[in-house]
Scaffold this active site. Structure first.
Site, short mmCIF file in Angstrom:
data_model
loop_
_atom_site.label_atom_id
_atom_site.label_comp_id
_atom_site.label_asym_id
_atom_site.label_seq_id
_atom_site.Cartn_x
_atom_site.Cartn_y
_atom_site.Cartn_z
N GLU A 25 0.85 -1.19 0.00
CA GLU A 25 0.00 0.00 0.00
C GLU A 25 0.89 1.24 0.00
O GLU A 25 1.79 1.36 0.84
CB GLU A 25 -0.90 0.00 1.23
CG GLU A 25 -1.98 1.06 1.16
CD GLU A 25 -2.96 0.98 2.34
OE1 GLU A 25 -4.14 1.20 2.12
OE2 GLU A 25 -2.52 0.69 3.46
N MET A 83 -0.18 -3.61 8.53
CA MET A 83 -0.83 -3.56 7.21
C MET A 83 -1.75 -4.75 7.06
O MET A 83 -1.39 -5.89 7.35
CB MET A 83 0.24 -3.57 6.12
CG MET A 83 -0.33 -3.64 4.70
SD MET A 83 -1.35 -2.18 4.33
CE MET A 83 -2.37 -2.83 3.00
N GLU A 102 -6.38 -4.10 12.36
CA GLU A 102 -6.07 -4.85 11.14
C GLU A 102 -7.08 -5.97 10.90
O GLU A 102 -7.44 -6.26 9.75
CB GLU A 102 -4.66 -5.42 11.22
CG GLU A 102 -3.58 -4.37 11.46
CD GLU A 102 -3.66 -3.18 10.52
OE1 GLU A 102 -3.97 -3.37 9.32
OE2 GLU A 102 -3.43 -2.05 10.98
N HIS A 118 -10.08 -4.69 9.20
CA HIS A 118 -9.87 -4.46 7.77
C HIS A 118 -10.22 -5.67 6.91
O HIS A 118 -10.43 -5.52 5.70
CB HIS A 118 -8.40 -4.10 7.52
CG HIS A 118 -8.10 -2.64 7.60
ND1 HIS A 118 -8.82 -1.68 6.93
CD2 HIS A 118 -7.12 -1.97 8.28
CE1 HIS A 118 -8.30 -0.50 7.18
NE2 HIS A 118 -7.28 -0.64 8.00
N GLU A 174 -9.98 3.15 6.57
CA GLU A 174 -9.25 3.48 7.79
C GLU A 174 -10.13 4.02 8.91
O GLU A 174 -9.95 3.67 10.07
CB GLU A 174 -8.12 4.47 7.47
CG GLU A 174 -7.10 3.94 6.47
CD GLU A 174 -6.43 2.65 6.93
OE1 GLU A 174 -6.53 2.28 8.11
OE2 GLU A 174 -5.79 1.99 6.09
#
Length: 858
Positions: free
Chosen positions: A126, A279, A312, A315, A334
């Site tokens: 990313e 990430m 995370e 996500h 986010e």
């Protein structure tokens, strides 16, 4: 030429031509320490006869074959693109290249462990760095399946988005090229992924230590779990705790969203020299290995690790299963992950005060970011990749999460969660834009969210709310008005759902809440009739419970009480809000910085929340070093150091408070007496009950000595010899850069501008560079720094350029000379890339704010 950039217009045009079906990616990690072999087969449909391009950043391209037709790499490959002309309806592209390892934390990062010489690799893609590893259509809306085949040393762990298959040994080759016996190399052939975006694919490889477990998903599947770290850190790895938080997060999210975990397994890998906290690669999450605690850390850091783990994991739904179409909707990833991870931390783990932490740290970040000249709407205008790189900021994360918390208060939690669940169900494995989410939330809440979206998501700036209270001669409230203002640059007045708390002193001396109302505030003035006829309390707190996103001011009477009794506020969230309000008043030049320093020194030792303690101490240090009048700086720093050491002696032995106070004392030590104390702590002649002098704390004490000229290269070398680890090397780089001389500062700047050193060394060198008591040592570095800005931007990768430009800005000078030199650079470089100018403009804004605060303190 495009360089390595990509505009939104180009992405829209390409998505109109191309639809991607699948990638087959073969990587050979045994070809040497500089490059690796990458062979990519992409299958995609296209508008027949059209032209487009595929993305690749590589030292060399060996071959390009489109639909069986050999293309000349020299003719079609330039900058970061391979041009593709004459497309068919159905296409197969094969690209073979030599791609480069990095030491920047982008693409495929290669690290050699100084402890044992082992090699560790991990990817970070990313925003636009999958193209550093394989040829791809590098934009989030061109989703596809990905099937990796990896050749690597047989003893390694090789991890990707799908479960790791059994490796197949590769026969060794004899000198004549014939096959011999099985060697030390193997091939891992992974199954294809579901349809995901390029930026959340991943590969982690090396001799990582691994702990395995599993859990049962809400749909009955067994989900394999893995936790990985470097072998040399494995003795410190608390994998069982990580699995416990992961299980709590799975249960919370699956039950809350009503959508089972969408991927096949869940690995969490703690990797070296990482640029960020973590990430969300699908099923293969990478974390900074600073979350493997080799020494004691504060409770604030321990809590932050839990929030990051749950962020995370969130996500996997927000961002991975459903992905924004383009980066202007980055907040859909986010902000949601930030909000729900805090919610999960507070409700599913032992860290029940997570919303206090959110108020102290995340909202403070958001308010700071939202007052910079570069502030932007939550749904930002992202013209190109450079725009999005600088938009991983306090608006996208913390303000967005704060606004979501406000939205939940407005529409109701049940309606909000139902809308989110429907959103996942409708758009699974697809890409979305803002209206897609609003449609579902409107359906479940019955509210029209278009006006709300325009005011909160599509405009920038933070409002200020303050109470205006009139009382009669007996102290009874006759009028209570909430006034709302907006900055001149962003004049939007917004609706707010917020609480108002009344606090009175108890017989025990605590400020406790005696009355609370929740109201809607809108317009420049809102009458709160519910509070009329009540007795005025000692302290009135707007935004009690922290539902709203706004700067809060205390009325004059409440401010006096707060300054005298802030530590007596019983509720930690209310206390955090008052700490934040006073700090914001200091930043705005309304309260003298010296007064704030005294307030913190007088009350901080009684603060119970670790993150509030750490955040407030950091703010106090900034005030003491940059916001107080320059003539008072030396005396203020001495007072801060003296008081912190006195508070260390009063703190409970072994407590988080004691530990934090010692760390901050080492950071601000500035007098001969402070140096003597640091030396005593380091050599053991000064002892503290409950304090363990572990390796990382020893480095902090040594840095304090270097800062004061009481230690130098010899002492740094000796400590590094005893701790020749990755963390030790980073600490040594930071300590060397803290030397309080012009020569030391120039050497630190040169060491990152003129040499190719890893990202983590650059980051730590920057921290030492700006660690000063007397900022005069930085005065002669201003022009060399400014002279290096364009060079670094043009020659280095984005993350390295950002580290240098932000991390080495000589902000501690906080002088008119620094302001003028920075402004002159901006005038001279009016045509510099907007993303670069933004970094410099933000630094200049910090200097302007410091000068304003100094004038208030004079």
């Amino acid at each position: 030429m495009p360089g390595e950039n990509l505009t939104r217009a180009e992405a829209v045009e390409r998505a109109g031509v191309v639809s991607v079906e699948s990638y087959e990616i073969a990587l050979d990690l045994t070809t040497g320490p500089e490059t690796f072999a990458s062979a990519t087969t992409v299958r995609f449909t296209a508008t027949e006869g059209a032209s487009t391009f595929v993305d690749l950043v590589a030292p060399s391209v060996r071959s390009v074959v489109l639909n069986g037709r050999e293309l000349d790499p020299a003719a079609v490959f330039a900058d970061s693109r391979i041009t593709l002309d004459g497309l068919a309806a159905d296409n197969e592209l094969v690209v073979v290249a030599d791609c480069g390892y990095t030491n920047t934390g982008e693409g495929l990062h290669r690290f050699v462990d100084p402890v044992d010489g082992e090699v560790y690799l991990y990817t970070q893609f990313e925003v636009p760095d999958a193209r550093r590893v394989f040829a791809c259509f590098e934009q989030p809306d061109l989703k596809a399946t990905f099937q990796f085949t990896v050749t690597a040393p047989a003893a390694w762990q090789v991890v990707s988005n799908e479960p790791t298959p059994e490796p197949v040994p590769v026969p060794a080759r004899a000198s004549d090229g014939s096959e011999g016996s099985e060697g030390d190399v193997a091939i891992w052939s992974f199954e294809p992924t579901g349809r995901i975006s390029t930026y959340i694919t991943a590969l982690v490889a090396g001799p990582y230590a691994v702990v395995r477990s599993s859990l049962t998903s809400s749909d009955g599947r067994e989900i394999p779990l893995g936790a990985f770290c470097r072998k040399s850190l494995s003795a410190h790895f608390d994998a069982d705790y990580i699995f416990e938080k992961t299980r709590q997060g799975f249960e919370f999210y699956e039950s809350t969203f009503g959508v089972p975990y969408p991927f096949t397994k869940y690995d969490q890998l703690f990797v070296p020299e990482y640029n960020m906290g973590a990430m969300e690669n699908a099923g293969c999450v990478t974390f900074t290995e600073s979350y493997v605690f080799r020494s004691k850390v504060t409770d604030a850091v321990r809590e932050r690790r839990v929030v990051t783990i749950l962020h995370e994991l969130a996500h996997m739904w927000f961002g991975d299963l459903v992905t924004m179409k383009w980066w202007n909707d980055l907040w859909l990833n986010e902000s949601f992950a930030e909000y729900v991870s805090t919610l999960a931390t507070a409700e599913a783990t032992e860290w029940e005060a997570a919303w206090t932490t959110f108020s102290a740290m995340e909202k403070s970040w958001a308010y700071k970011q939202d007052q910079l000249p570069s502030t932007h709407p939550i749904v930002a205008e992202i013209k190109d990749l450079e725009d999005v790189q600088v938009n991983f900021d306090g608006i996208t994360y913390a303000k967005g999460a704060s606004v979501l918390k406000q939205l939940v208060a407005w529409v109701g939690r049940e309606a909000f969660i139902s809308g989110v669940s429907a959103y996942f169900g409708k758009h699974a494995w697809g890409n979305t834009e803002l209206p897609d989410l609003l449609t579902e939330l409107e359906a479940t809440s019955g509210r029209d969210l278009k006006a709300w979206s325009k005011l909160w998501l599509e405009t920038a700036g933070v409002n200020t709310l303050r109470p205006v209270i009139e009382t009669d001669s007996h102290g009874r409230i006759m009028s209570f008005v909430v006034e709302q203002t907006a900055p001149a640059e962003w004049r939007t007045i917004r609706p707010h759902r917020l609480g108002i708390g009344f606090y009175s002193l108890s017989d025990a001396g605590e400020l406790v809440r005696t009355h609370f109302v929740e109201v809607d505030v809108d317009g420049p003035r809102t009458d709160v009739k519910e509070l009329v006829e009540l007795d005025r309390p000692a302290l009135v707190l707007l935004n009690d419970e922290d539902l709203a996103y706004a700067k809060i001011r205390l009325d004059a009477s409440s401010l006096r009480v707060a300054l005298e009794h802030l530590a007596d506020i019983a509720d930690p969230l209310a206390r955090s809000l008052v700490w934040g309000s006073v700090w914001d008043s200091v930043r705005d030049g309304e309260v003298p910085a010296s007064e704030y320093v005294r307030l913190v020194l007088g009350g901080i030792a009684r603060e119970t929340e670790s993150t509030t303690l750490r955040t407030t101490l950091n703010q106090m240090v900034l005030a003491a070093k940059q916001y107080v009048a320059p003539s008072a700086r030396t005396a203020t720093l001495a007072e801060v150091g003296d008081t912190l050491w006195a508070l260390v002696g009063e703190a409970e032995a072994g407590s988080d408070t004691q530990f934090q106070l010692v760390k901050f004392f080492a950071h601000v030590a500035s007098t001969p007496a402070h140096v003597e104390t640091l030396s005593g702590l380091l050599d053991g002649s000064v002892g503290l009950d409950g304090l363990t002098l572990d390796t990382d704390l020893r480095w902090e004490l040594l840095e304090g000595l270097v800062l004061n000229g009481a230690a130098g290269d010899q002492e740094i070398d000796e400590m590094l010899a005893a701790d020749n680890t990755a963390t030790g090397r980073q600490a040594a780089a930071r300590a060397r850069a803290a030397k309080p001389t012009v020569e030391g500062k120039l050497a630190a700047l040169s060491s990152v501008v003129d040499a190719d050193v890893p990202n983590a060394i650059i980051r730590n060198t920057g921290l030492g560079f700006v660690h000063v008591n007397d900022p005069a040592a930085l005065a002669d570095v201003v022009q060399p720094y400014l002279d290096a800005v364009l060079k670094v931007w043009n020659e280095r990768s984005y993350h390295i350029a950002e580290e240098v430009i932000e991390g080495f800005y000589p902000a501690p000078l906080a002088s008119a000379e620094l302001r003028d030199a920075t402004a002159a650079w901006l005038d001279t470089n009016a045509e510099a890339p907007p993303a670069l100018r933004r970094l410099v403009v933000e630094s200049l804004a910090g200097t302007d704010r410091a000068l304003k605060a100094q004038s208030t303190d004079a």
